[in-house]
Design a protein around this motif. Structure first.
Motif, PDB file in Angstrom:
ATOM      1  N   ALA A 170       0.844  -1.198   0.000  1.00 41.03           N
ATOM      2  CA  ALA A 170       0.000   0.000   0.000  1.00 41.03           C
ATOM      3  C   ALA A 170       0.877   1.245   0.000  1.00 41.03           C
ATOM      4  CB  ALA A 170      -0.924   0.018   1.219  1.00 41.03           C
ATOM      5  N   GLY A 171       0.625   2.152  -0.941  1.00 38.61           N
ATOM      6  CA  GLY A 171       1.313   3.425  -1.005  1.00 38.61           C
ATOM      7  C   GLY A 171       0.333   4.567  -0.821  1.00 38.61           C
ATOM      8  N   PHE A 172       0.591   5.434   0.133  1.00 39.09           N
ATOM      9  CA  PHE A 172      -0.299   6.553   0.448  1.00 39.09           C
ATOM     10  C   PHE A 172       0.339   7.859  -0.020  1.00 39.09           C
ATOM     11  CE2 PHE A 172      -1.548   3.247   3.283  1.00 39.09           C
ATOM     12  CZ  PHE A 172      -2.868   3.465   3.630  1.00 39.09           C
ATOM     13  N   ILE A 173      -0.411   8.645  -0.773  1.00 34.49           N
ATOM     14  CA  ILE A 173      -0.023  10.017  -1.094  1.00 34.49           C
ATOM     15  C   ILE A 173      -0.973  10.929  -0.327  1.00 34.49           C
ATOM     16  CG2 ILE A 173       0.257  11.747  -2.905  1.00 34.49           C
ATOM     17  CD1 ILE A 173       0.781   9.458  -4.851  1.00 34.49           C
ATOM     18  N   LEU A 174      -0.441  11.670   0.609  1.00 36.17           N
ATOM     19  CA  LEU A 174      -1.254  12.488   1.511  1.00 36.17           C
ATOM     20  C   LEU A 174      -1.064  13.958   1.199  1.00 36.17           C
ATOM     21  CD1 LEU A 174      -0.320  10.660   4.840  1.00 36.17           C
ATOM     22  CD2 LEU A 174      -2.141  10.075   3.217  1.00 36.17           C
ATOM     23  N   GLU A 175      -2.149  14.701   1.282  1.00 34.12           N
ATOM     24  CA  GLU A 175      -2.085  16.139   1.055  1.00 34.12           C
ATOM     25  C   GLU A 175      -1.782  16.862   2.356  1.00 34.12           C
ATOM     26  OE1 GLU A 175      -5.315  19.554   0.006  1.00 34.12           O
ATOM     27  OE2 GLU A 175      -5.221  17.852  -1.372  1.00 34.12           O
ATOM     28  N   GLU A 176      -0.917  17.825   2.280  1.00 35.45           N
ATOM     29  CA  GLU A 176      -0.613  18.655   3.438  1.00 35.45           C
ATOM     30  C   GLU A 176      -1.910  19.211   4.036  1.00 35.45           C
ATOM     31  OE1 GLU A 176       1.860  22.796   4.376  1.00 35.45           O
ATOM     32  OE2 GLU A 176       1.503  22.112   2.323  1.00 35.45           O
ATOM     33  N   GLY A 177      -2.056  19.075   5.355  1.00 34.70           N
ATOM     34  CA  GLY A 177      -3.245  19.576   6.033  1.00 34.70           C
ATOM     35  C   GLY A 177      -4.321  18.530   6.252  1.00 34.70           C
ATOM     36  N   LEU A 178      -4.123  17.295   5.749  1.00 32.01           N
ATOM     37  CA  LEU A 178      -5.103  16.237   5.982  1.00 32.01           C
ATOM     38  C   LEU A 178      -5.263  15.998   7.481  1.00 32.01           C
ATOM     39  CD1 LEU A 178      -6.869  13.883   4.778  1.00 32.01           C
ATOM     40  CD2 LEU A 178      -4.834  12.453   5.049  1.00 32.01           C
ATOM     41  N   GLU A 179      -6.497  15.924   7.941  1.00 36.83           N
ATOM     42  CA  GLU A 179      -6.745  15.726   9.362  1.00 36.83           C
ATOM     43  C   GLU A 179      -6.239  14.356   9.795  1.00 36.83           C
ATOM     44  OE1 GLU A 179     -10.753  16.364  10.549  1.00 36.83           O
ATOM     45  OE2 GLU A 179     -10.975  18.201   9.386  1.00 36.83           O
ATOM     46  N   LEU A 180      -5.519  14.321  10.912  1.00 34.95           N
ATOM     47  CA  LEU A 180      -4.990  13.058  11.409  1.00 34.95           C
ATOM     48  C   LEU A 180      -6.109  12.082  11.760  1.00 34.95           C
ATOM     49  CD1 LEU A 180      -1.985  14.143  13.661  1.00 34.95           C
ATOM     50  CD2 LEU A 180      -1.914  12.946  11.469  1.00 34.95           C
ATOM     51  N   ALA A 181      -7.246  12.605  12.207  1.00 36.98           N
ATOM     52  CA  ALA A 181      -8.362  11.721  12.548  1.00 36.98           C
ATOM     53  C   ALA A 181      -8.864  10.985  11.309  1.00 36.98           C
ATOM     54  CB  ALA A 181      -9.502  12.523  13.180  1.00 36.98           C
ATOM     55  N   VAL A 182      -8.905  11.694  10.182  1.00 32.03           N
ATOM     56  CA  VAL A 182      -9.321  11.059   8.929  1.00 32.03           C
ATOM     57  C   VAL A 182      -8.310   9.992   8.527  1.00 32.03           C
ATOM     58  CG1 VAL A 182      -9.739  11.442   6.462  1.00 32.03           C
ATOM     59  CG2 VAL A 182     -10.575  13.099   8.148  1.00 32.03           C
ATOM     60  N   VAL A 209       2.292  15.669  -0.269  1.00 35.52           N
ATOM     61  CA  VAL A 209       2.377  16.687  -1.313  1.00 35.52           C
ATOM     62  C   VAL A 209       1.729  17.975  -0.813  1.00 35.52           C
ATOM     63  CG1 VAL A 209       2.392  14.986  -3.169  1.00 35.52           C
ATOM     64  CG2 VAL A 209       0.207  15.947  -2.388  1.00 35.52           C
ATOM     65  N   GLU A 210       1.967  19.056  -1.538  1.00 37.54           N
ATOM     66  CA  GLU A 210       1.474  20.361  -1.120  1.00 37.54           C
ATOM     67  C   GLU A 210      -0.053  20.396  -1.109  1.00 37.54           C
ATOM     68  OE1 GLU A 210       3.520  19.774  -3.552  1.00 37.54           O
ATOM     69  OE2 GLU A 210       5.438  20.753  -3.133  1.00 37.54           O
ATOM     70  N   ARG A 211      -0.568  21.288  -0.285  1.00 34.50           N
ATOM     71  CA  ARG A 211      -2.008  21.463  -0.153  1.00 34.50           C
ATOM     72  C   ARG A 211      -2.633  21.767  -1.521  1.00 34.50           C
ATOM     73  NH1 ARG A 211      -4.904  22.923   4.459  1.00 34.50           N
ATOM     74  NH2 ARG A 211      -2.897  23.360   5.489  1.00 34.50           N
ATOM     75  N   GLY A 212      -3.759  21.102  -1.790  1.00 34.76           N
ATOM     76  CA  GLY A 212      -4.502  21.345  -3.022  1.00 34.76           C
ATOM     77  C   GLY A 212      -4.096  20.492  -4.198  1.00 34.76           C
ATOM     78  N   ASN A 213      -3.187  19.536  -3.981  1.00 34.31           N
ATOM     79  CA  ASN A 213      -2.659  18.773  -5.105  1.00 34.31           C
ATOM     80  C   ASN A 213      -3.247  17.376  -5.281  1.00 34.31           C
ATOM     81  OD1 ASN A 213      -1.082  20.833  -5.955  1.00 34.31           O
ATOM     82  ND2 ASN A 213       0.884  19.900  -5.443  1.00 34.31           N
TER      83      ASN A 213
END
Length: 412
Positions: A170-182, A209-213
């Motif tokens: 599993a590879g996760f690409i996370l956006e800056e600012g994603l809530e840790l609870a989510v 990655v940067e916010r909004g991407n």
């Protein structure tokens, strides 16, 4: 220092010198061990002696941990598995300590510990590999989330090929600012779905990655499975006279996502059909020996998937409109939005091609499995020119084709 570490009781391993450590409840504190190593390094103790003391410390920690488990649960058997036990010295020392305290110790014999065992399993038969990326919006939706979807989607791709899914990465690409609870909920969903499907997640990666991407999160999963009977499932096995069966109502995933995005509310809640199907498929393959081919109609939808199969085999597939299962609330939502259910995504459905003789029994078997109560025979195969034909409710026949236009974005 722990009393266990102070004892010299492992015959054949020399002086049992070890570093100190602390066990508080179920948490290890190795700070004393690290301080002891630094002390020995400053005083120029031979590196091999430091390494031996580290191994003895780990063995002592394992003994104390399993001794605590024995007192709490009455267990007396210990199984060594994982890459650490390729360290023969650690295995020998720990085995001797445990055996002297009355534990039964089990180790790998025919299969190597850790990744070596995985490689041996891959070499022992025909391997199947599937990879997919998931970009759905919203990340959480009625009936599932991107984590459940990522596991179920790849597991199902393997299962419909006739393989038994075993491992996932599993590879996760996370956006800056994603809530840790989510993130925690989705990671837990990945774990729960993998457990439900009976597969192991053996590797993973995370990038930010940067916010909004990337809309919060994207996930890629790669699955490894093993084909027990090579050639059993394949397009070339489909024959004129075969029947087409589906395990339940269509278009549920797409409608649930669209309703969630649009904020639409219906009298009956719409839920995605997202789920792993490998255990259901395994049960069917064990009982019905003329299942010839399978396909999960996800992004390909039912009509596009069957069109591809017809064109690949050169056979005609005739669907009966009246027999295609669809929940009334799903049908109503699609009529309101002006969409055709045959071209809408599914995430918990499988199309099965089976002989005429076994089709009715397969449908009955599916309907007895929870979640597949709407299973139905929806069509048949005949000699022809590679067309998908729909026999309509009013008695006419029309040819269906591949999905045209732009598919719904970020639906899976």
């Amino acid at each position: 220092m722990s009393e266990l570490a102070e004892c010299s009781r492992a015959d054949g391993i020399g002086t049992f010198d070890a570093y100190s450590y602390r066990l508080a409840g179920d948490q290890w504190d190795v700070t004393p061990m690290i301080r002891g190593m630094m002390h020995d390094l400053r005083h120029r103790l031979d590196v091999s002696a430091i390494a031996r003391k580290c191994h003895h410390t780990v063995a002592s920690m394992i003994l104390e941990g399993v001794s605590q488990a024995r007192r709490q649960f009455g267990l007396s058997s210990v199984v060594f598995s994982g890459g650490a036990w390729n360290n023969r010295y650690l295995q020998r020392v720990t085995t001797q300590l445990l055996a002297q305290e009355g534990f039964s110790v089990y180790t790998h014999k025919k299969v190597l510990s850790g990744d070596g065992g995985i490689a041996l399993g891959q070499a022992s038969g025909h391997m199947a590999v599937s990879t997919d990326s998931f970009v759905i919006q919203p990340l959480e939706f009625p009936g599932g989330d991107i984590g459940k979807l990522a596991v179920a989607g790849t597991v199902n791709d393997l299962a419909v090929s006739g393989s038994v899914p075993a491992y996932l990465t599993a590879g996760f690409i996370l956006e800056e600012g994603l809530e840790l609870a989510v993130l925690r909920r989705i990671v837990q969903s990945v774990a729960n779905t993998a457990m439900q499907a009976g597969v192991r997640i053996i590797a993973g990666d995370t990038k930010v990655v940067e916010r909004g991407n990337c809309g919060g999160m994207m996930i890629n999963t790669t699955g490894i499975g093993f084909v027990e009977v090579p050639g059993r499932i394949g397009l070339r096995n489909i024959q004129p006279g075969d029947r087409v069966v589906i395990n339940g109502g269509i278009a549920e995933h797409a409608v649930a996502i669209l309703a969630e995005r649009a904020g639409l509310e219906f009298a009956s809640a719409l839920r995605s059909d997202c789920r792993p199907l490998n255990l259901v498929i395994d049960q069917l393959l064990g009982r019905f020996h003329t299942v010839r081919f399978m396909r999960d109609p996800t992004r390909g939808r039912v009509a596009t998937s069957l069109t591809e199969i017809a064109r690949s085999t050169g056979l005609d597939i005739i669907m009966d409109e009246e027999h295609i299962p669809i929940q009334p609330e799903v049908q109503g939502a699609l009529e309101m939005m002006g969409m055709d259910p045959l071209y809408m995504a599914n995430e918990g459905k499988v199309l099965l091609f089976v002989s005429e003789e076994e089709a009715a029994g397969l449908v009955r078997c599916l309907r007895a499995i929870p979640g597949n109560e709407m299973a139905a025979e929806i069509g048949s195969v005949r000699a022809g020119r590679g067309r998908l034909l729909l026999r309509t409710a009013i008695g006419g026949t029309r040819e269906l084709g591949m999905m045209t236009g732009t598919p719904l974005p970020r639906i899976c």
